[in-house]
Design a protein around this motif. Structure first.
Motif, PDB file in Angstrom:
ATOM      1  N   LEU A  93      -6.113   2.088   8.790  1.00 21.42           N
ATOM      2  CA  LEU A  93      -5.437   1.399   7.691  1.00 21.42           C
ATOM      3  C   LEU A  93      -3.916   1.404   7.846  1.00 21.42           C
ATOM      4  O   LEU A  93      -3.287   0.349   7.864  1.00 21.42           O
ATOM      5  CB  LEU A  93      -5.827   2.042   6.363  1.00 21.42           C
ATOM      6  CG  LEU A  93      -5.225   1.396   5.111  1.00 21.42           C
ATOM      7  CD1 LEU A  93      -5.689  -0.051   4.980  1.00 21.42           C
ATOM      8  CD2 LEU A  93      -5.608   2.188   3.868  1.00 21.42           C
ATOM      9  N   PRO A  96      -2.504  -0.349  11.397  1.00 20.57           N
ATOM     10  CA  PRO A  96      -2.583  -1.818  11.488  1.00 20.57           C
ATOM     11  C   PRO A  96      -2.049  -2.573  10.270  1.00 20.57           C
ATOM     12  O   PRO A  96      -1.648  -3.730  10.400  1.00 20.57           O
ATOM     13  CB  PRO A  96      -4.090  -2.072  11.658  1.00 20.57           C
ATOM     14  CG  PRO A  96      -4.738  -0.921  10.983  1.00 20.57           C
ATOM     15  CD  PRO A  96      -3.840   0.260  11.216  1.00 20.57           C
ATOM     16  N   GLN A  97      -2.050  -1.938   9.087  1.00 20.00           N
ATOM     17  CA  GLN A  97      -1.711  -2.677   7.867  1.00 20.00           C
ATOM     18  C   GLN A  97      -0.552  -2.082   7.082  1.00 20.00           C
ATOM     19  O   GLN A  97      -0.285  -2.516   5.957  1.00 20.00           O
ATOM     20  CB  GLN A  97      -2.944  -2.738   6.946  1.00 20.00           C
ATOM     21  CG  GLN A  97      -4.117  -3.486   7.534  1.00 20.00           C
ATOM     22  CD  GLN A  97      -5.216  -3.727   6.520  1.00 20.00           C
ATOM     23  OE1 GLN A  97      -4.966  -3.778   5.320  1.00 20.00           O
ATOM     24  NE2 GLN A  97      -6.433  -3.874   6.992  1.00 20.00           N
ATOM     25  N   ASN A  99       2.719  -2.356   7.166  1.00 25.99           N
ATOM     26  CA  ASN A  99       3.748  -3.289   6.689  1.00 25.99           C
ATOM     27  C   ASN A  99       3.230  -4.174   5.564  1.00 25.99           C
ATOM     28  O   ASN A  99       3.938  -4.464   4.600  1.00 25.99           O
ATOM     29  CB  ASN A  99       4.243  -4.155   7.850  1.00 25.99           C
ATOM     30  CG  ASN A  99       5.108  -3.377   8.827  1.00 25.99           C
ATOM     31  OD1 ASN A  99       5.732  -2.381   8.454  1.00 25.99           O
ATOM     32  ND2 ASN A  99       5.135  -3.806  10.074  1.00 25.99           N
ATOM     33  N   ALA A 100       1.968  -4.599   5.669  1.00 23.38           N
ATOM     34  CA  ALA A 100       1.371  -5.428   4.618  1.00 23.38           C
ATOM     35  C   ALA A 100       1.261  -4.640   3.318  1.00 23.38           C
ATOM     36  O   ALA A 100       1.494  -5.179   2.226  1.00 23.38           O
ATOM     37  CB  ALA A 100      -0.007  -5.922   5.057  1.00 23.38           C
ATOM     38  N   LEU A 101       0.948  -3.366   3.416  1.00 25.54           N
ATOM     39  CA  LEU A 101       0.854  -2.517   2.223  1.00 25.54           C
ATOM     40  C   LEU A 101       2.220  -2.397   1.551  1.00 25.54           C
ATOM     41  O   LEU A 101       2.327  -2.466   0.327  1.00 25.54           O
ATOM     42  CB  LEU A 101       0.327  -1.131   2.593  1.00 25.54           C
ATOM     43  CG  LEU A 101      -1.100  -1.058   3.133  1.00 25.54           C
ATOM     44  CD1 LEU A 101      -1.453   0.375   3.498  1.00 25.54           C
ATOM     45  CD2 LEU A 101      -2.096  -1.597   2.118  1.00 25.54           C
ATOM     46  N   VAL A 243      -7.197  -3.765  -1.235  1.00 24.96           N
ATOM     47  CA  VAL A 243      -7.166  -3.415   0.183  1.00 24.96           C
ATOM     48  C   VAL A 243      -8.570  -3.005   0.570  1.00 24.96           C
ATOM     49  O   VAL A 243      -9.117  -2.038   0.032  1.00 24.96           O
ATOM     50  CB  VAL A 243      -6.188  -2.254   0.455  1.00 24.96           C
ATOM     51  CG1 VAL A 243      -6.201  -1.901   1.941  1.00 24.96           C
ATOM     52  CG2 VAL A 243      -4.788  -2.635   0.009  1.00 24.96           C
ATOM     53  N   ARG A 246     -11.481  -1.584   6.753  1.00 21.25           N
ATOM     54  CA  ARG A 246     -11.664  -2.354   7.971  1.00 21.25           C
ATOM     55  C   ARG A 246     -12.930  -1.897   8.674  1.00 21.25           C
ATOM     56  O   ARG A 246     -13.198  -0.728   8.795  1.00 21.25           O
ATOM     57  CB  ARG A 246     -10.461  -2.186   8.913  1.00 21.25           C
ATOM     58  CG  ARG A 246      -9.184  -2.784   8.338  1.00 21.25           C
ATOM     59  CD  ARG A 246      -7.977  -2.375   9.150  1.00 21.25           C
ATOM     60  NE  ARG A 246      -8.038  -2.891  10.488  1.00 21.25           N
ATOM     61  CZ  ARG A 246      -7.562  -4.067  10.859  1.00 21.25           C
ATOM     62  NH1 ARG A 246      -6.998  -4.856   9.964  1.00 21.25           N
ATOM     63  NH2 ARG A 246      -7.621  -4.476  12.105  1.00 21.25           N
TER      64      ARG A 246
END
Length: 247
Positions: A93, A96-97, A99-101, A243, A246
């Motif tokens: 989590l 990979p994510q 920056n999106a968080l 969220v 994955r």
């Protein structure tokens, strides 16, 4: 550690402090920090949690109680997420994510989700429709008690269905016109029952809830006796920041 760790949601630093919350299976809720993210969790007592009303409400209650204590910027995690250890969270989590968080934290800062569900009595609406639409009523009554061909049945049925749909859309338009402008973002969801005609979530400034709630009350008065409106003025922002785990 038993079955692992059950995750509820993610907060930005510094995150919740000294929360005294009870999670699923009456387990104490803790906070764990990874980089700039603070996770609410409890020890899982089951390998897999069924999406029962009790469990779903328990999951939601943890998030809402944290928000009530002032920790308003929250990314709620999907129900039933269990991890083996914190390394898996970082690998699957955060890495990979991450920056999106962080972008979601910025988006949600100072905002809250509210929801509106609208219900009607379809039989009553159809009867009112017939009273108001003389042409449609005459078309229906003209064939009453007479044997109808399949084409006639289809034509009359389609005409009534279209009129009901138009009636429904006109109601929905009133809600959109009065509420959408008050929101930063709107999410229109599927209706859940035959009597529900509209189901929407709104992301609004945190302090604008009183104004939004007043507008919902005005709509309730406008459609008094005709519609039932369910207004949820306090919920975790699932529609705008969910969220998912994955695969």
């Amino acid at each position: 550690m038993g079955y692992g760790l059950y995750l509820y949601g993610i907060f930005p630093l510094p995150g919740p402090q000294d929360l005294d919350l009870e999670g699923l299976d009456k387990q104490p809720v803790g906070a764990h920090t990874i980089d700039e993210f603070v996770f609410l969790y409890s020890e899982a007592q089951q390998e897999r949690y069924l999406a029962s009303r009790k469990n779903l409400l328990g999951h939601e209650r943890v998030l809402e109680q944290a928000m009530e204590q002032g920790y308003r910027t929250l990314l709620p995690l999907q129900f039933g997420l269990i991890i083996e250890n914190w390394n898996s969270v970082e690998q699957q989590l955060i890495t990979p994510q991450g920056n999106a968080l962080k972008q979601l934290f910025v988006k949600l800062d100072g905002k809250r989700e509210v929801g509106v569900k609208v219900f009607w009595d379809q039989s009553a609406e159809l009867e009112t429709l017939m009273q108001e639409d003389e042409e449609l009523r005459i078309k229906r009554d003209r064939h009453e008690g007479k044997p109808l061909s399949m084409d006639q049945v289809v034509q009359i049925g389609q005409a009534i269905e279209q009129a009901v749909t138009t009636r429904k859309e006109s109601i929905i338009k009133v809600f959109q016109t009065n509420l959408n402008a008050l929101a930063v973002e709107v999410a229109e969801n599927d209706v859940l029952t035959d009597t529900m005609i509209y189901n929407a979530a709104y992301l609004i400034p945190w302090d604008a809830e009183a104004e939004f709630g007043e507008q919902v009350e005005q709509l309730d008065l406008q459609f008094e006796g005709r519609l039932k409106i369910r207004y949820n003025n306090f919920t975790a922002p699932y529609n705008f920041a969910q969220v998912k785990d994955r695969e």
